[in-house]
Design an enzyme around this catalytic site. Structure first.
Site, PDB file in Angstrom:
ATOM      1  N   HIS A   1       0.833  -1.216   0.000  1.00  0.00           N
ATOM      2  CA  HIS A   1       0.000   0.000   0.000  1.00  0.00           C
ATOM      3  C   HIS A   1       0.866   1.265   0.000  1.00  0.00           C
ATOM      4  CE1 HIS A   1      -3.912  -2.039   0.887  1.00  0.00           C
ATOM      5  NE2 HIS A   1      -3.124  -2.940   1.415  1.00  0.00           N
TER       6      HIS A   1
ATOM      7  N   ASN B   1     -10.335  -2.761   2.710  1.00  0.00           N
ATOM      8  CA  ASN B   1     -10.043  -2.753   1.270  1.00  0.00           C
ATOM      9  C   ASN B   1     -11.330  -2.514   0.486  1.00  0.00           C
ATOM     10  OD1 ASN B   1      -7.277  -3.196   1.339  1.00  0.00           O
ATOM     11  ND2 ASN B   1      -7.458  -5.416   1.145  1.00  0.00           N
TER      12      ASN B   1
ATOM     13  N   HIS C   1      -3.674   0.961  12.245  1.00  0.00           N
ATOM     14  CA  HIS C   1      -3.386  -0.263  12.995  1.00  0.00           C
ATOM     15  C   HIS C   1      -4.707  -0.950  13.349  1.00  0.00           C
ATOM     16  CE1 HIS C   1      -2.015  -3.085  15.866  1.00  0.00           C
ATOM     17  NE2 HIS C   1      -2.080  -2.342  16.942  1.00  0.00           N
TER      18      HIS C   1
HETATM   19 FE1  HDD Z   1      -2.462  -4.736   5.451  1.00  0.00          FE
HETATM   20  C1  HDD Z   1      -1.013  -1.707   5.126  1.00  0.00           C
HETATM   21  C2  HDD Z   1      -5.459  -3.452   4.347  1.00  0.00           C
HETATM   22  C3  HDD Z   1      -3.833  -7.887   5.493  1.00  0.00           C
HETATM   23  C4  HDD Z   1       0.325  -5.920   6.906  1.00  0.00           C
HETATM   24  N1  HDD Z   1      -3.092  -2.931   4.831  1.00  0.00           N
HETATM   25  C5  HDD Z   1      -2.346  -1.801   4.776  1.00  0.00           C
HETATM   26  C6  HDD Z   1      -3.144  -0.718   4.317  1.00  0.00           C
HETATM   27  C7  HDD Z   1      -4.408  -1.208   4.094  1.00  0.00           C
HETATM   28  C8  HDD Z   1      -4.368  -2.606   4.432  1.00  0.00           C
HETATM   29  C9  HDD Z   1      -5.608  -0.440   3.597  1.00  0.00           C
HETATM   30  C10 HDD Z   1      -2.669   0.703   4.083  1.00  0.00           C
HETATM   31  C11 HDD Z   1      -2.803   1.521   5.330  1.00  0.00           C
HETATM   32  C12 HDD Z   1      -2.355   2.935   5.065  1.00  0.00           C
HETATM   33  O1  HDD Z   1      -2.975   3.592   4.226  1.00  0.00           O
HETATM   34  O2  HDD Z   1      -1.390   3.356   5.710  1.00  0.00           O
HETATM   35  N2  HDD Z   1      -4.257  -5.522   4.932  1.00  0.00           N
HETATM   36  C13 HDD Z   1      -5.390  -4.809   4.604  1.00  0.00           C
HETATM   37  C14 HDD Z   1      -6.522  -5.703   4.571  1.00  0.00           C
HETATM   38  C15 HDD Z   1      -6.068  -6.950   4.886  1.00  0.00           C
HETATM   39  C16 HDD Z   1      -4.645  -6.826   5.130  1.00  0.00           C
HETATM   40  C17 HDD Z   1      -7.941  -5.279   4.270  1.00  0.00           C
HETATM   41  C18 HDD Z   1      -6.820  -8.222   5.009  1.00  0.00           C
HETATM   42  C19 HDD Z   1      -8.062  -8.316   5.301  1.00  0.00           C
HETATM   43  N3  HDD Z   1      -1.852  -6.561   6.051  1.00  0.00           N
HETATM   44  C20 HDD Z   1      -2.578  -7.730   6.006  1.00  0.00           C
HETATM   45  C21 HDD Z   1      -1.814  -8.796   6.627  1.00  0.00           C
HETATM   46  C22 HDD Z   1      -0.631  -8.238   7.056  1.00  0.00           C
HETATM   47  C23 HDD Z   1      -0.681  -6.837   6.671  1.00  0.00           C
HETATM   48  C24 HDD Z   1      -2.281 -10.220   6.788  1.00  0.00           C
HETATM   49  C25 HDD Z   1       0.530  -8.833   7.750  1.00  0.00           C
HETATM   50  C26 HDD Z   1       0.556  -9.937   8.404  1.00  0.00           C
HETATM   51  N4  HDD Z   1      -0.631  -3.957   5.876  1.00  0.00           N
HETATM   52  C27 HDD Z   1       0.335  -4.622   6.516  1.00  0.00           C
HETATM   53  C28 HDD Z   1       1.534  -3.761   6.850  1.00  0.00           C
HETATM   54  C29 HDD Z   1       1.081  -2.385   6.304  1.00  0.00           C
HETATM   55  C30 HDD Z   1      -0.271  -2.677   5.691  1.00  0.00           C
HETATM   56  C31 HDD Z   1       2.840  -4.297   6.410  1.00  0.00           C
HETATM   57  C32 HDD Z   1       2.053  -1.630   5.386  1.00  0.00           C
HETATM   58  C33 HDD Z   1       2.108  -0.233   5.907  1.00  0.00           C
HETATM   59  C34 HDD Z   1       1.371  -0.263   7.145  1.00  0.00           C
HETATM   60  O3  HDD Z   1       0.892  -1.502   7.386  1.00  0.00           O
HETATM   61  O4  HDD Z   1       1.222   0.670   7.917  1.00  0.00           O
HETATM   62  O5  HDD Z   1       1.752  -3.721   8.216  1.00  0.00           O
END
Ligand code: HDD
Length: 701
Positions: free
Chosen positions: A87, A160, A352
């Protein structure tokens, strides 16, 4: 005797130009970052010359004593922070969420329960796979993350634009993302899924099938962030004042309806305007066409099985069809202000899934549980330490008194001597709050089970819902799914991966499989039966029989020095009254003048392209010189099923472009009058002239 000094309990505020409860400077500037008009060093020393290094003579070496040079370059060298690991590319906006009060029976969270309560929010939309500088319109899932600055603490709904996810357990997140990102050897392709490693993973790992077919549908190429649905994906648990619980799924429903680009539009935009969605969000807010969504919940009884109508509510690859559990509206979100500074707000905002408030809890969905670790953890490397909640965009609007201390980028000057609980030194403060004082008390639940790396048997069903999804779409949308698989798999190099993909498609629908197989030039796999699906879920369709509002839609009017400017003004007045915008497109920039009538040219034949208009109308008197750029613009719009119109001799320009004035969705008239405006509004309300599809497809083959 306890000391008389009290810890600091004042809550710093988010810098939001219009957010409710905001009490900062009118222009949103932090006075410590930008005060006065004089250029200074970061230490506030006034600078006399910022263009020349301090040298020993005009041709001499630069001197180490030039503190201004060193500070300026040092800071520049460190301007970039790591982009989000997923993202990375996104755009955000401030807004307000207003609760209807309809959720008061199921939750004690004031943000959802208190009728009329306004809560400031910041929303960030994003693509998943591309890097920060990639294009907006690639085929991908879109993030829809909302930070609610509630009076009871910050609540983040990190969702999402698709209601399901690729994997059922967070431990597989690195695998799906490594597979989806560009190939590690040459970093190709950027920001898209049309490549071997992605298809290798999703065909070996068939729990990804449901999310993959959503990506291959029109949901993967939204028209605008404003026309996307949003989903919390996981099942959450709401707790009311009586400590009763229900399970819920969150849905954002866009006021403008769910609309998408055509695949060709998405590809053109990727080159012509990579900022297509970011620009649309920004410009619609500037134009006062505030993006709007209704928040709704599907409510399920909180039973020990955690299922509803046989659907496992802990499985993030499953939806509950809206026909089985209607989405009940509980509030309204309006985005009404653009960020003041992209980096400070959109880049530094940190969401978060564990940011919850009393009345809202998570569930044992294994994907959610892993996310609860990941989102905190990632901020440590992205934002450089544990104090990221002190960054203005992340600051709660509720009072903070948290006993955490020190660490990188500590901005608070904490008072008192006892950052621990219990204490007597600071008079016991801060004190824990129990349930009645608004404390976050987890609802007691019995948990038992054998320690093992395992999953429920219901998680093995990977095909019934992708099959339901495909079956529920309109024929036009199904065709788009076929086209998308054919394109994406056609970009794969490895033959076995394509063949394996066909075995997956055969389980979804025989026609889908055979059409894609034909496109790939491969045989249909033998002896694989498609999943039997009972019924359909019409709620999954984007194409609806009723029109949507047209706020923020853009109509291009092709004109020139001889054009009927009065007619343009009339059309503009009528369309603007409906919330749309009109942009004049002419052979050259500047103005068009005819007597007292003046029209500003907003796009020329060189700078305009069809993708930025939702409809194109040719004015009477527009140039008939056959300028290919104007003709291509009209041909593209026609092919993309957009509203096309012409009045007076503008019809000749349509004919020159090869457009039949009698074709579906083509509006013609002698004058630009109220009837023509009404027809244009009606066409825009349906998003596209879907009944033109057969004509366009037959001319493409
Ligand atoms: Fe995630 C970012 C949505 C599964 C780990 N995720 C991130 C963002 C969105 C989502 C909208 C952007 C947030 C922003 O604008 O800063 N992610 C989802 C959805 C998931 C999902 C709807 C499943 C239902 N994500 C998911 C899993 C993991 C992550 C299973 C790790 C185990 N996601 C992350 C992250 C991010 C992230 C690596 C990257 C930047 C952040 O978090 O702040 O931690």
């Amino acid at each position: 005797m306890p000391p008389t000094r009290k810890p600091n309990t004042s809550a710093p505020r988010t810098v939001s130009p219009t957010g409710v409860g905001y009490d900062g400077p009118e222009d949103g500037r932090d006075p410590r970052a930008q005060a006065g008009d004089t250029l200074t060093t970061p230490n506030g020393v006034r600078v006399a010359d910022t263009d020349h290094s301090l040298k020993a003579g005009p041709r001499g070496p630069v001197l180490l004593e030039d503190f201004h040079l060193r500070e300026k370059i040092m800071h520049f060298d460190h301007e970039r922070i790591p982009e989000r690991v997923v993202h990375a590319r996104g755009a955000g906006a401030h807004g307000v969420f207003t609760a209807y009060g309809t959720a008061s029976k199921v939750t004690r969270a004031a943000v959802l329960a208190e009728k009329g309560l306004q809560t400031p929010v910041f929303v960030r939309f994003s693509t998943v796979l591309g890097s920060r500088g990639s294009a907006d319109t690639v085929r991908d899932t879109r993030g829809f993350a909302t930070k609610f600055y509630t009076k009871e603490g910050t609540w983040d709904l990190v969702g999402n634009n698709m209601p399901i996810f690729f994997i059922q357990d967070a431990i597989k997140f690195p695998d799906i993302i490594h597979a989806g990102k560009p190939h590690p050897d040459h970093e190709i392709p950027q920001a898209q899924s049309a490549h071997d490693t992605f298809w290798d993973f999703v065909t070996l790992h068939t729990e990804a099938t449901h999310h993959t077919i959503w990506n291959m549908s029109d949901r993967g190429i939204p028209r605008s962030y404003r026309t996307m649905e949003g989903f919390g994906v996981h099942t959450f648990r709401l707790v009311n004042a009586e400590r009763e619980t229900v399970l819920v799924k969150f849905h954002w429903k866009p006021k403008l309806g769910v609309h998408s680009l055509t695949w060709e539009e998405a590809q053109i935009a990727g080159g012509v305007d990579p900022d297509f969605h970011r620009r649309d969000l920004y410009e619609s807010i500037e134009a006062g066409a505030f993006p709007e969504w209704e928040l709704g919940i599907q409510v399920f009884p909180d039973t020990p099985e955690e299922t509803f109508e046989g659907i496992d509510l802990l499985d993030p690859t499953k939806i509950v069809p809206e026909e089985l559990a209607p989405v009940q509206p509980i509030g309204r979100l309006v985005l009404n202000a653009n960020p003041t500074n992209f980096f400070a707000e959109t880049e530094q905002v940190a969401f978060h899934t564990g940011h919850l408030v009393p009345g809202i809890e998570g569930t044992n969905d294994p994907l959610l549980q892993g996310r609860n670790f990941s989102y905190l953890d990632t901020q440590l490397s992205r934002l450089g330490g544990p104090n990221f909640t002190q960054i203005p965009i992340n600051r709660p609007h509720a009072p903070v008194n948290d006993n955490t201390r020190d660490g990188f980028h500590q901005h608070a000057v904490h008072q008192g001597q006892a950052p621990y609980t219990p204490n007597s030194v600071d008079g016991g403060s801060p004190f824990p709050a129990d349930w009645s004082e608004g404390g976050y008390v987890h609802v007691p639940r019995v948990v038992s089970g054998q320690v093992a790396r395992t999953a429920p048997a219901s998680f093995d069903d990977h095909y019934s819902q992708p099959a339901l999804f495909y079956k529920s779409l309109t024929t036009i949308e199904q065709q788009h799914v076929v086209d998308a698989y054919t394109f994406e798999l056609g970009k794969c190099f490895e033959q076995p991966i394509k063949e394996r993909a066909l075995t997956v498609l055969a389980r979804i629908h025989a026609d889908l499989c055979s059409q894609v197989a034909a496109g790939l030039g491969l045989p249909v796999p033998k002896k694989i039966k498609a999943e039997k699906v009972r019924g359909e879920s019409p709620a999954l369709r984007q194409i609806k029989p009723t029109p949507f509002p047209i706020d923020g839609r853009i109509i291009g009017v092709v004109a020139g020095p001889e054009a009927d400017l009065r007619g343009i003004a009339k059309l503009r007045a009528a369309l603007e009254a409906e919330g749309a915008q009109v942009k004049v497109v002419a052979p050259h920039g500047g103005q068009l003048v005819s007597g007292k009538d003046v029209e500003i040219v907003e796009r020329t034949f060189a700078t305009g392209r069809s993708i930025e208009f939702d409809a194109i109308v040719v004015a009477d008197g527009a140039p008939k010189d056959g300028d290919f750029r104007a003709l291509v613009m009209l041909q593209e719009a026609f092919r993309h099923l957009k509203g096309i119109g012409a009045w007076g001799d503008g019809v000749e320009v349509l004919r020159a472009a090869g457009i039949d004035p009698k074709a579906p969705g083509v509006i013609t008239g002698r004058k630009a009058n109220a009837a023509m405006a009404a027809e244009t509004v009606a066409a825009l309300g349906m998003h596209r002239a879907w009944d033109r599809t057969p004509l366009v497809r037959s001319s493409m083959v």
